[in-house]
Design a protein around this motif. Structure first.
Motif, PDB file in Angstrom:
ATOM      1  N   GLY A   1      44.568  50.399  84.187  1.00 52.91           N
ATOM      2  CA  GLY A   1      43.458  50.067  83.302  1.00 52.91           C
ATOM      3  C   GLY A   1      43.752  48.972  82.310  1.00 52.91           C
ATOM      4  O   GLY A   1      42.828  48.402  81.710  1.00 52.91           O
ATOM      5  N   ASP A   2      45.026  48.630  82.109  1.00 55.59           N
ATOM      6  CA  ASP A   2      45.373  47.539  81.199  1.00 55.59           C
ATOM      7  C   ASP A   2      44.891  46.209  81.774  1.00 55.59           C
ATOM      8  O   ASP A   2      44.914  46.000  82.993  1.00 55.59           O
ATOM      9  CB  ASP A   2      46.888  47.477  80.979  1.00 55.59           C
ATOM     10  CG  ASP A   2      47.385  48.560  80.029  1.00 55.59           C
ATOM     11  OD1 ASP A   2      46.555  49.197  79.358  1.00 55.59           O
ATOM     12  OD2 ASP A   2      48.615  48.764  79.965  1.00 55.59           O
ATOM     13  N   THR A   3      44.496  45.303  80.881  1.00 55.45           N
ATOM     14  CA  THR A   3      43.998  44.000  81.318  1.00 55.45           C
ATOM     15  C   THR A   3      44.788  42.860  80.676  1.00 55.45           C
ATOM     16  O   THR A   3      45.312  42.999  79.566  1.00 55.45           O
ATOM     17  CB  THR A   3      42.508  43.812  80.958  1.00 55.45           C
ATOM     18  OG1 THR A   3      42.348  43.850  79.535  1.00 55.45           O
ATOM     19  CG2 THR A   3      41.657  44.877  81.606  1.00 55.45           C
ATOM     20  N   VAL A   4      44.853  41.758  81.381  1.00 50.30           N
ATOM     21  CA  VAL A   4      45.459  40.539  80.845  1.00 50.30           C
ATOM     22  C   VAL A   4      44.520  39.368  81.127  1.00 50.30           C
ATOM     23  O   VAL A   4      43.905  39.294  82.194  1.00 50.30           O
ATOM     24  CB  VAL A   4      46.859  40.281  81.441  1.00 50.30           C
ATOM     25  CG1 VAL A   4      46.789  40.078  82.955  1.00 50.30           C
ATOM     26  CG2 VAL A   4      47.522  39.086  80.765  1.00 50.30           C
ATOM     27  N   GLU A   5      44.392  38.488  80.147  1.00 53.99           N
ATOM     28  CA  GLU A   5      43.537  37.309  80.273  1.00 53.99           C
ATOM     29  C   GLU A   5      44.347  36.073  79.897  1.00 53.99           C
ATOM     30  O   GLU A   5      45.082  36.086  78.903  1.00 53.99           O
ATOM     31  CB  GLU A   5      42.330  37.430  79.346  1.00 53.99           C
ATOM     32  CG  GLU A   5      41.429  36.214  79.326  1.00 53.99           C
ATOM     33  CD  GLU A   5      40.289  36.353  78.330  1.00 53.99           C
ATOM     34  OE1 GLU A   5      39.863  35.318  77.778  1.00 53.99           O
ATOM     35  OE2 GLU A   5      39.828  37.494  78.095  1.00 53.99           O
ATOM     36  N   MET A   6      44.213  35.012  80.680  1.00 57.49           N
ATOM     37  CA  MET A   6      44.920  33.763  80.417  1.00 57.49           C
ATOM     38  C   MET A   6      43.977  32.592  80.615  1.00 57.49           C
ATOM     39  O   MET A   6      43.227  32.553  81.587  1.00 57.49           O
ATOM     40  CB  MET A   6      46.106  33.595  81.387  1.00 57.49           C
ATOM     41  CG  MET A   6      47.124  34.694  81.351  1.00 57.49           C
ATOM     42  SD  MET A   6      48.345  34.482  82.677  1.00 57.49           S
ATOM     43  CE  MET A   6      49.300  35.987  82.463  1.00 57.49           C
ATOM     44  N   GLN A   7      44.034  31.635  79.694  1.00 55.96           N
ATOM     45  CA  GLN A   7      43.319  30.387  79.892  1.00 55.96           C
ATOM     46  C   GLN A   7      43.895  29.312  78.976  1.00 55.96           C
ATOM     47  O   GLN A   7      44.626  29.602  78.030  1.00 55.96           O
ATOM     48  CB  GLN A   7      41.817  30.540  79.691  1.00 55.96           C
ATOM     49  CG  GLN A   7      41.354  31.001  78.339  1.00 55.96           C
ATOM     50  CD  GLN A   7      39.841  31.124  78.296  1.00 55.96           C
ATOM     51  OE1 GLN A   7      39.097  30.397  78.973  1.00 55.96           O
ATOM     52  NE2 GLN A   7      39.343  32.049  77.501  1.00 55.96           N
ATOM     53  N   MET A   8      43.574  28.074  79.273  1.00 54.23           N
ATOM     54  CA  MET A   8      44.014  26.939  78.478  1.00 54.23           C
ATOM     55  C   MET A   8      42.782  26.127  78.110  1.00 54.23           C
ATOM     56  O   MET A   8      41.913  25.888  78.960  1.00 54.23           O
ATOM     57  CB  MET A   8      45.023  26.101  79.284  1.00 54.23           C
ATOM     58  CG  MET A   8      45.715  25.019  78.501  1.00 54.23           C
ATOM     59  SD  MET A   8      47.099  24.287  79.464  1.00 54.23           S
ATOM     60  CE  MET A   8      48.432  25.414  79.029  1.00 54.23           C
TER      61      MET A   8
END
Length: 326
Positions: A300-307
């Motif tokens: 259920g943990d989430t990770v988000e990445m962007q530049m």
């Protein structure tokens, strides 16, 4: 120019799309090439037609344009011939080696570390990260990466920069609990490095503007963990630039067009910038507070990445993944 791969039930490579600069619209480019993998193998033949389509799309002249839904896109390059992941941020190396009580390599500042990762099945950027045993220590690693043209064996670092065609973001999924035992066997990563994900869109150098210099992208990688700020480490802090990483990979072999070269986890010595992986944060907690507080990922943990560019707009689109028990 920005390119993506629309998910398709007919091909594991997806359908080639050109995506607008603001990432709001896209148009299929399958009349130019079926997939981005094919484009990489025929870049000199296909680039001009794709660039014209990109110009038309941004000017509102492209026929068949549609609204972008990132969940409809696969990793920019869904599969390829080689994913060689470096470790170009020395501070990251120091922290993770400290975490597993391992000595630093004598050639830390002169020879890049690199391993060969899974490349036949990148996860989609919105696809769940599957995990069947949470004792394996599921972690994310935020990286920047490049996709190359054919690269000749023995290329110099300066020459190698000329073979970069596209730039991407990478979530290099790592299983920290398996790494020490694998490395102790003396044969490197395998089980501890399952499928990773690329950003939904790959971009040409001109999309990065002044942020691209010295073979590095001088922009922060924004990472959120479970919706909260986790890191904004600047990717310009790479000790080894991309030309050096490519040359290292090509020392004893030609690199096929479509090769993905990763930077390794983006890391800064300034702890106020946060981190791009859990292993680093855990080690910083140990250093600063004397105890590790942050666990590895659970279901259920989430990770988000962007530049983001200077206007605050997403350049590569967003990697947003949730861990799922399987």
């Amino acid at each position: 120019m920005k390119l993506g791969s629309l998910k398709s039930s007919e091909s594991k490579d997806g359908q080639l799309c050109v995506v607008s600069r603001d990432l709001k619209t896209a148009v299929k480019a399958t009349h130019v090439a079926a997939s981005l993998r094919e484009v990489m193998e025929k870049w000199s033949e296909k680039e001009s037609a794709l660039q014209k389509l990109y110009t038309d799309l941004n000017e509102g002249k492209a026929s068949g344009a549609f609204a972008v839904k990132e969940e409809d896109f696969h990793s920019a390059l869904p599969r390829t011939w080689l994913f060689a992941d470096g470790s170009a941020f020395i501070y990251h190396i120091k922290l993770v080696r400290m975490a597993r009580k391992a000595a630093l390599p004598e050639t830390l500042a002169t020879v890049p570390l690199m391993y060969q990762g899974e490349c036949g099945q990148f996860l989609a950027p919105t696809e769940d990260i599957p995990q069947r045993d949470f004792s394996h220590g599921t972690d994310f690693e935020g990286e920047v990466g490049v996709i190359t043209d054919n690269v000749p064996m023995g290329v110099t670092p300066e020459e190698a920069l000329k073979y970069i065609r596209l730039y991407v973001l990478i979530n290099d999924v790592s299983l920290r609990g398996l790494i020490p035992e694998e490395l102790a066997q003396g044969f490197g990563f395998f089980q501890s490095k399952p499928a990773s994900a690329l950003s939904p869109f790959a971009v040409t150098a001109d999309e990065l503007g002044a942020a691209l210099k010295d073979g590095r992208i001088h922009l922060p990688l924004h990472v959120k963990y479970n919706g909260e700020f986790f890191g904004k480490a600047n990717a310009g802090a790479m000790h080894f630039h991309f030309g050096q990483l490519i040359a290292h990979a090509a020392k004893t072999r030609n690199l096929a067009a479509g090769t993905v070269i990763g930077s390794g986890t983006v890391s800064n010595e300034e702890h106020g910038n946060g981190s791009s992986c859990l292993a680093e944060k855990r080690m910083i907690e140990q250093i600063e507070a004397g105890a590790i507080k942050t666990p590895f990922m659970k279901s259920g943990d989430t990770v988000e990445m962007q530049m983001l560019n200077e206007k605050g707009e997403s350049i590569f689109g967003r990697i947003f993944q949730k861990v799922k028990a399987v």
